[in-house]
Design an enzyme around this catalytic site. Sequence first.
Site, PDB file in Angstrom:
ATOM      1  N   SER A 312     -33.835  41.111 166.802  1.00  0.00           N
ATOM      2  CA  SER A 312     -34.758  40.487 167.738  1.00  0.00           C
ATOM      3  C   SER A 312     -34.266  39.087 168.109  1.00  0.00           C
ATOM      4  CB  SER A 312     -36.163  40.456 167.111  1.00  0.00           C
ATOM      5  OG  SER A 312     -37.138  40.084 168.050  1.00  0.00           O
ATOM      6  N   ASP A 368     -37.754  50.650 172.765  1.00  0.00           N
ATOM      7  CA  ASP A 368     -37.993  49.232 172.453  1.00  0.00           C
ATOM      8  C   ASP A 368     -37.791  48.400 173.714  1.00  0.00           C
ATOM      9  OD1 ASP A 368     -38.250  46.734 171.354  1.00  0.00           O
ATOM     10  OD2 ASP A 368     -36.531  46.897 169.994  1.00  0.00           O
ATOM     11  N   HIS A 424     -39.943  48.375 167.694  1.00  0.00           N
ATOM     12  CA  HIS A 424     -39.102  47.197 167.484  1.00  0.00           C
ATOM     13  C   HIS A 424     -38.864  46.907 166.004  1.00  0.00           C
ATOM     14  CE1 HIS A 424     -37.088  43.609 168.796  1.00  0.00           C
ATOM     15  NE2 HIS A 424     -37.880  42.814 168.096  1.00  0.00           N
TER      16      HIS A 424
END
Length: 505
Positions: A312, A368, A424
């Site tokens: 991320s 995602d 995610h």
Amino acid sequence: MLHLPLVVDFHHAVQPFHRSRHGKYTSHGSKSAASLTYVVSESVDRRDDYMGRTKVLEEKMTVPISWKHQVPKSKANVKYTTPNRVEVQGDFMSPSRSPEENMSNKWQELHAGSSKWEHLLDPFHPWLRAEIIKYGEFAQATYDAFNNDCFPECYGNCRYRKHRLFDELHLTKHGYEVTKYIYAMSHVGVLQYLERSQSPHTWSKDSNWIGFVAVSTDDESRRIGRRDIVMAWRGTVAVSEWISDLEAKLELIGDGDVMVEYGFHKIYTSKCDSTRYNKLSASEQVMLEVKKLEKLYREKGEKVSLAITGHSLGGALALLNAYEAAASLPDLPITVISFGAPQVGNIAFREKINEMKVKTLRIVVKQDKVPTLPGELWLIRILQTLLSITGMRKWVYTHVGEELALDITSSPHLKPQFSYKDCHNLEIYLHLIDRLHNKDSGFREGERDIALVNKNTGMLVEKIGIPENWYQVAHKGLIFNTVIGRWIKPNRVNQQDEDDVLMAI
């Protein structure tokens, strides 16, 4: 004949078990092949601790290993079996960790992506899979060790001292040692990308623990053929927090038209003289440590490499880190392995990264949305389309490197209904990587403990029987002081070593 200790990490199972007596790995597809035969000398009883160890692992290997660079994808056929499994939930087996093969003569293909990982991703070569999972587990460690739920005075810090981090998280199996903790400013102007404690007695009102530098041990260095320096960057605990603050504003860095997202760059470079942990920026802390380690091992005559990983926001910081490291240390091989990372810079940034020979492998889950940001924000998407048409390419966001795309619907172990947050989750990523074989045949029997999927989610199908969101700190963070005979909060101590984090009173 090579004797090695084998570590089996269970996480969840509590019953004794017996290892299968024999196992074999064979790679097919060319005239040469390798076979790995091993015999475990005793059963392991797993009743009293989290780690079981066998006494002897006998390993025989014939070389060379066959590789698939010359084999068409349609004909490449990598078979992989894992009979050394632990019975945990009936038909659902959690294989133990396989023996790690010596890959010193194939480091370029696996770590540096010298052929852009061609024919190693489809079908997925088990050695490359193991290396990707290794770096993914380092990135996961930054979440597991991050203090975001126990005591407000420790909020935003790491729960463990650096020399205990891998022991506490059962990652000593990878053969690395943490050398440095890295801190970033917890607020950048009005942006709130990172966690910030509201307690008046907090360990720091200005900083967040953002990751760590580690280096391979002597044994691991011999296995991979070089001294591997790793930087693992932490993402945000709540992705929605930084997405809501994402300005998608590009900022010039260096010379030319190279531009990167403003907020990511501010996190990487911000510092303040009045703080304890960020007198130096995260960028400066990392580069000082990497340069020190690179110099140390170069002077010993060793080959040295740098692997940078993150999930991320951590994946975005990994790219910025790679850009700076490649400019400062042009002779150092650099690889980036990122998971669910957003777009970081413009086309000029991508071209400069490629020019500096940084190898990047991006792992994404198709469902995602984070990897599509900030370019997919609707207003930015319209603007970038217009800019691309008019030839103003320097304002257009783009990704860097090779992509490995995963599909959350391909796993029979995951529920068909999922949320944005589930897609995610890094443990979902690692589950899909572990069990992916190729695009056509789908899943294989994996090696990672399937219970890890539900560590912070409820994504496993109910018949597997793993509780949802089961991961938590033992005793809610309290520790027992044997001197006074009471349960107490951990507390900070004032030490010169700023990497020392939590310690009992």
